[in-house]
Design an enzyme around this catalytic site. Structure first.
Site, PDB file in Angstrom:
ATOM      1  N   GLU A  99      17.717 -17.690   8.137  1.00 57.47           N
ATOM      2  CA  GLU A  99      16.818 -18.179   7.537  1.00 57.47           C
ATOM      3  C   GLU A  99      16.493 -17.776   6.247  1.00 57.47           C
ATOM      4  OE1 GLU A  99      11.905 -19.359   8.666  1.00 57.47           O
ATOM      5  OE2 GLU A  99      13.106 -17.369   9.328  1.00 57.47           O
ATOM      6  N   CYS A 126      13.750 -20.570  13.230  1.00 56.00           N
ATOM      7  CA  CYS A 126      13.002 -19.437  13.437  1.00 56.00           C
ATOM      8  C   CYS A 126      12.093 -19.521  14.646  1.00 56.00           C
ATOM      9  CB  CYS A 126      12.385 -18.879  12.162  1.00 56.00           C
ATOM     10  SG  CYS A 126      11.954 -16.932  12.359  1.00 56.00           S
ATOM     11  N   LYS A 168      11.448 -27.022   8.745  1.00 56.90           N
ATOM     12  CA  LYS A 168      10.927 -26.079   9.888  1.00 56.90           C
ATOM     13  C   LYS A 168       9.804 -26.855  10.530  1.00 56.90           C
ATOM     14  CE  LYS A 168       9.723 -21.281  10.445  1.00 56.90           C
ATOM     15  NZ  LYS A 168       9.602 -19.961   9.732  1.00 56.90           N
TER      16      LYS A 168
END
Length: 288
Positions: free
Chosen positions: A20, A133, A96
């Site tokens: 990330e 994540c 994300k």
């Protein structure tokens, strides 16, 4: 990092995923806006241009999680993974979905939840998705990528030992089992120290680092097997051979999709998002 990409190409890697925000320190604990200098266009930025040439050179799909500057929408910032095809073309991107607000992870100072849904990218080497994540803590996020047909879901992360290490080896493996696909769990490694102290309103003393990013990247399979993890203290390259036929074999064995009750879940979710939702709790009448 380019040395690792070259090593992956020489090893015959067909799909490579970076960690990330791989082009920068994971500075989202600091709340300092100077780090936005690392943001760039997902389609035309220097990182994408560099990786396009490497993808062509090695005939390799590359997934590049970066800090995106969206010029078309007032230079809005996003946490984005760019998918570059083996011909050097930009196949697409995913932003994300879930933004943490826990401990030092103050990412909403910089960007908010993404707006790209749960895309699956049909590449030359398989159908891939990216659960960035913190999305790994949300089972329905994993499920949505599976419902869209993913065979491999990459989870590029930046997470520290005190916060999440006991969960790390469980969540990706469980997602692989529950959704009948492969999961590649990828974590940053090392301790990053910043010039200025910061706090997170949690009563802890001011400090200059997030904690230790513990690496330990691994790949989990839909049959519950997994690879060993990389080191928790140094960079590494994990090369794994995946037989995508295993996804269908496990689906045929367990029939998770056939035995699911999507209509029941859909009804519950439709009611849950309403302001007048009432939980389905049956109370024992003998209780006072």
């Amino acid at each position: 990092m380019c040395e690792l990409i070259e090593a992956a190409g020489q090893a015959g890697v067909k799909i490579l995923c970076m960690q990330e925000a791989w082009t920068m320190p994971f500075a989202f604990c600091t709340r300092e806006k100077l780090w936005l200098a690392f943001a760039e266009s997902a389609e035309r930025g220097p990182t994408t241009q560099l990786l396009q040439s490497l993808a062509r050179k090695h005939n390799m799909v590359i997934i590049s999680p970066i800090l995106e500057r969206d010029d078309a929408h007032g230079e809005t910032i996003w946490n984005t993974a760019v998918v570059i095809g083996n011909n050097g073309n930009v196949i697409g991107k995913h932003r994300k979905n879930h933004i943490p607000r826990v401990g030092d992870f103050n990412e909403s100072t910089y960007y908010m939840e993404g707006n790209t849904g749960h895309p699956v990218f049909d590449t030359a080497y398989g159908r891939v998705a990216i659960n960035i994540c913190y999305g790994r803590h949300h089972p329905m996020n994993w499920q949505a990528f599976g419902m869209n047909g993913a065979e491999i879901v990459f989870n590029p992360s930046a997470t520290v030992g005190e916060l999440s290490e006991p969960m790390w080896g469980i969540e990706g493996r469980n997602a692989a089992i529950a959704n009948s696909y492969f999961v590649a769990s990828i974590n940053r490694v090392g301790t990053e120290v910043f010039p200025n102290e910061f706090t997170s309103g949690n009563g802890q003393p001011a400090h200059k680092d997030f904690g230790h990013f513990y690496g330990s990247s691994y790949v989990a399979a839909p049959d519950a097997s997994r690879t060993p993890g990389l080191a928790r203290h140094k960079d590494g390259l994990l090369v794994t051979e995946l037989d995508l036929n295993l996804c269908r074999q496990v689906k045929d064995k367990w029939d998770f999709r056939m035995t699911a009750r999507y209509e029941l879940y859909a009804d519950l979710f439709n009611r849950y998002v309403r302001p007048d939702f009432k939980p389905q709790v049956v109370k024992d009448p003998a209780l006072l």
